[in-house]
Design a protein around this motif. Structure first.
Motif, PDB file in Angstrom:
ATOM      1  N   GLY A  61       0.816  -1.213   0.000  1.00 24.43           N
ATOM      2  CA  GLY A  61       0.000   0.000   0.000  1.00 24.43           C
ATOM      3  C   GLY A  61       0.846   1.258   0.000  1.00 24.43           C
ATOM      4  O   GLY A  61       0.489   2.260  -0.624  1.00 24.43           O
ATOM      5  N   GLU A  62       1.981   1.209   0.682  1.00 28.77           N
ATOM      6  CA  GLU A  62       2.870   2.374   0.689  1.00 28.77           C
ATOM      7  C   GLU A  62       3.422   2.638  -0.707  1.00 28.77           C
ATOM      8  O   GLU A  62       3.557   3.786  -1.120  1.00 28.77           O
ATOM      9  CB  GLU A  62       4.009   2.162   1.686  1.00 28.77           C
ATOM     10  N   ARG A  63       3.725   1.569  -1.436  1.00 25.76           N
ATOM     11  CA  ARG A  63       4.183   1.750  -2.821  1.00 25.76           C
ATOM     12  C   ARG A  63       3.104   2.433  -3.662  1.00 25.76           C
ATOM     13  O   ARG A  63       3.397   3.303  -4.473  1.00 25.76           O
ATOM     14  CB  ARG A  63       4.536   0.412  -3.455  1.00 25.76           C
ATOM     15  N   ILE A  64       1.871   2.021  -3.464  1.00 23.94           N
ATOM     16  CA  ILE A  64       0.761   2.639  -4.195  1.00 23.94           C
ATOM     17  C   ILE A  64       0.625   4.096  -3.778  1.00 23.94           C
ATOM     18  O   ILE A  64       0.484   4.989  -4.614  1.00 23.94           O
ATOM     19  CB  ILE A  64      -0.552   1.865  -3.958  1.00 23.94           C
ATOM     20  N   PHE A  65       0.693   4.347  -2.477  1.00 22.62           N
ATOM     21  CA  PHE A  65       0.566   5.712  -1.977  1.00 22.62           C
ATOM     22  C   PHE A  65       1.671   6.607  -2.538  1.00 22.62           C
ATOM     23  O   PHE A  65       1.414   7.753  -2.923  1.00 22.62           O
ATOM     24  CB  PHE A  65       0.589   5.722  -0.446  1.00 22.62           C
ATOM     25  N   LEU A  66       2.898   6.105  -2.572  1.00 25.01           N
ATOM     26  CA  LEU A  66       4.003   6.914  -3.092  1.00 25.01           C
ATOM     27  C   LEU A  66       3.814   7.248  -4.573  1.00 25.01           C
ATOM     28  O   LEU A  66       4.301   8.268  -5.039  1.00 25.01           O
ATOM     29  CB  LEU A  66       5.332   6.186  -2.882  1.00 25.01           C
ATOM     30  N   ALA A  67       3.084   6.402  -5.294  1.00 28.94           N
ATOM     31  CA  ALA A  67       2.803   6.627  -6.713  1.00 28.94           C
ATOM     32  C   ALA A  67       1.360   7.090  -6.898  1.00 28.94           C
ATOM     33  O   ALA A  67       0.740   6.810  -7.918  1.00 28.94           O
ATOM     34  CB  ALA A  67       3.077   5.352  -7.498  1.00 28.94           C
ATOM     35  N   ARG A  68       0.827   7.804  -5.920  1.00 31.01           N
ATOM     36  CA  ARG A  68      -0.595   8.184  -5.942  1.00 31.01           C
ATOM     37  C   ARG A  68      -0.966   9.057  -7.132  1.00 31.01           C
ATOM     38  O   ARG A  68      -2.128   9.161  -7.472  1.00 31.01           O
ATOM     39  CB  ARG A  68      -0.995   8.836  -4.622  1.00 31.01           C
ATOM     40  N   ASP A  69       0.021   9.648  -7.786  1.00 29.07           N
ATOM     41  CA  ASP A  69      -0.276  10.403  -8.996  1.00 29.07           C
ATOM     42  C   ASP A  69      -0.611   9.469 -10.165  1.00 29.07           C
ATOM     43  O   ASP A  69      -1.162   9.906 -11.169  1.00 29.07           O
ATOM     44  CB  ASP A  69       0.895  11.323  -9.361  1.00 29.07           C
ATOM     45  N   ARG A  70      -0.294   8.178 -10.025  1.00 31.92           N
ATOM     46  CA  ARG A  70      -0.567   7.201 -11.084  1.00 31.92           C
ATOM     47  C   ARG A  70      -1.702   6.241 -10.729  1.00 31.92           C
ATOM     48  O   ARG A  70      -2.056   5.373 -11.535  1.00 31.92           O
ATOM     49  CB  ARG A  70       0.699   6.409 -11.393  1.00 31.92           C
ATOM     50  N   TYR A  71      -2.230   6.344  -9.530  1.00 37.22           N
ATOM     51  CA  TYR A  71      -3.315   5.470  -9.078  1.00 37.22           C
ATOM     52  C   TYR A  71      -4.473   6.319  -8.565  1.00 37.22           C
ATOM     53  O   TYR A  71      -4.288   7.471  -8.173  1.00 37.22           O
ATOM     54  CB  TYR A  71      -2.836   4.538  -7.952  1.00 37.22           C
ATOM     55  N   ASP A  72      -5.642   5.723  -8.548  1.00 37.27           N
ATOM     56  CA  ASP A  72      -6.819   6.431  -8.051  1.00 37.27           C
ATOM     57  C   ASP A  72      -6.966   6.216  -6.547  1.00 37.27           C
ATOM     58  O   ASP A  72      -7.881   5.539  -6.085  1.00 37.27           O
ATOM     59  CB  ASP A  72      -8.079   5.951  -8.787  1.00 37.27           C
ATOM     60  N   VAL A  73      -6.047   6.790  -5.786  1.00 34.30           N
ATOM     61  CA  VAL A  73      -6.099   6.699  -4.325  1.00 34.30           C
ATOM     62  C   VAL A  73      -7.151   7.697  -3.850  1.00 34.30           C
ATOM     63  O   VAL A  73      -7.116   8.873  -4.218  1.00 34.30           O
ATOM     64  CB  VAL A  73      -4.730   6.999  -3.686  1.00 34.30           C
ATOM     65  N   ALA A  74      -8.069   7.223  -3.043  1.00 31.49           N
ATOM     66  CA  ALA A  74      -9.160   8.072  -2.562  1.00 31.49           C
ATOM     67  C   ALA A  74      -8.600   9.250  -1.757  1.00 31.49           C
ATOM     68  O   ALA A  74      -7.669   9.080  -0.969  1.00 31.49           O
ATOM     69  CB  ALA A  74     -10.117   7.254  -1.701  1.00 31.49           C
ATOM     70  N   PRO A  75      -9.180  10.434  -1.950  1.00 35.86           N
ATOM     71  CA  PRO A  75      -8.700  11.617  -1.231  1.00 35.86           C
ATOM     72  C   PRO A  75      -8.707  11.459   0.294  1.00 35.86           C
ATOM     73  O   PRO A  75      -7.825  11.986   0.970  1.00 35.86           O
ATOM     74  CB  PRO A  75      -9.668  12.725  -1.665  1.00 35.86           C
ATOM     75  N   HIS A  76      -9.677  10.689   0.838  1.00 35.22           N
ATOM     76  CA  HIS A  76      -9.701  10.543   2.301  1.00 35.22           C
ATOM     77  C   HIS A  76      -8.478   9.751   2.787  1.00 35.22           C
ATOM     78  O   HIS A  76      -8.001   9.982   3.893  1.00 35.22           O
ATOM     79  CB  HIS A  76     -11.012   9.916   2.784  1.00 35.22           C
ATOM     80  N   HIS A  77      -7.946   8.852   1.967  1.00 37.97           N
ATOM     81  CA  HIS A  77      -6.718   8.135   2.340  1.00 37.97           C
ATOM     82  C   HIS A  77      -5.526   9.087   2.331  1.00 37.97           C
ATOM     83  O   HIS A  77      -4.665   9.026   3.219  1.00 37.97           O
ATOM     84  CB  HIS A  77      -6.436   6.981   1.377  1.00 37.97           C
ATOM     85  N   ILE A  78      -5.480   9.928   1.332  1.00 36.49           N
ATOM     86  CA  ILE A  78      -4.362  10.879   1.226  1.00 36.49           C
ATOM     87  C   ILE A  78      -4.394  11.852   2.397  1.00 36.49           C
ATOM     88  O   ILE A  78      -3.361  12.116   3.027  1.00 36.49           O
ATOM     89  CB  ILE A  78      -4.399  11.614  -0.135  1.00 36.49           C
TER      90      ILE A  78
END
Length: 178
Positions: free
Chosen positions: A86-103
């Motif tokens: 999940g941290e890898r996804i978060f670090l690449a959040r510009d390339r994934y649709d990470v929900a704003p509440h997670h950010i």
């Protein structure tokens, strides 16, 4: 503008193989020893004098080598492994649709950890054990919560259930539109 997360990632110099190894639960759980060891060495300067310097360097080496010290897990389904994914996804959040509440939550938890550093630094400067301990706990607890948020991000993005077996840590497809 570079954010603090990407700066830390660059400082650690983590490649794909390193991230796979860091997903080993032993790596994740022993990672939580890094800050307490550094704090202990800094605090112990009053008793061991200049010997604190080589011990501090050893803890710095441990901090850098910890994500690389264990083999990749056979199963990436554990809480700790999914936190790393999940941290890898978060670090690449510009390339994934990470929900704003997670950010927002991740930023808030990082901010709480940063606030915890203040009494920690104070305690280390004046050698106050209570301020040091309070600051250490106030820094680490939000980090544990941050890892839990990363598990949630991984579950949301990959549509998988934490705890279920996950033999392949392949990241989800990246967003195709900016």
């Amino acid at each position: 503008m570079t954010d603090i997360y990407r700066a830390a990632e660059r400082l650690m110099g983590m490649g794909n193989a390193d991230w796979r190894r860091h997903a080993n639960p032993l790596s994740v759980w022993t990672r939580f020893t890094c800050l307490p060891l550094m704090v202990l060495v800094i605090y112990a300067r009053q008793w061991i004098g200049w010997w604190a310097l080589p011990l501090f360097l050893l803890t710095a080496v441990w901090t850098w080598s910890n994500p690389r010290a264990f083999p990749p897990p056979a199963d990436f389904g554990s809480w700790a492994s999914r936190g790393t994914l999940g941290e890898r996804i978060f670090l690449a959040r510009d390339r994934y649709d990470v929900a704003p509440h997670h950010i927002r939550a991740a930023h808030g938890l990082t901010g709480l950890s940063a606030v915890g550093v203040l009494p920690l630094i104070y305690g280390l400067i004046v050698l106050n054990p209570w301020a040091t301990l309070f600051g250490l706990v106030a820094t680490i607890l939000p980090k544990v919560w941050f890892v839990d948020r990363m598990v949630w991000i991984h579950a949301d993005i990959t549509q998988t259930i934490p705890g279920d077996p996950l033999p392949d840590p392949t990241l989800p497809h990246e967003r195709t539109t900016p």
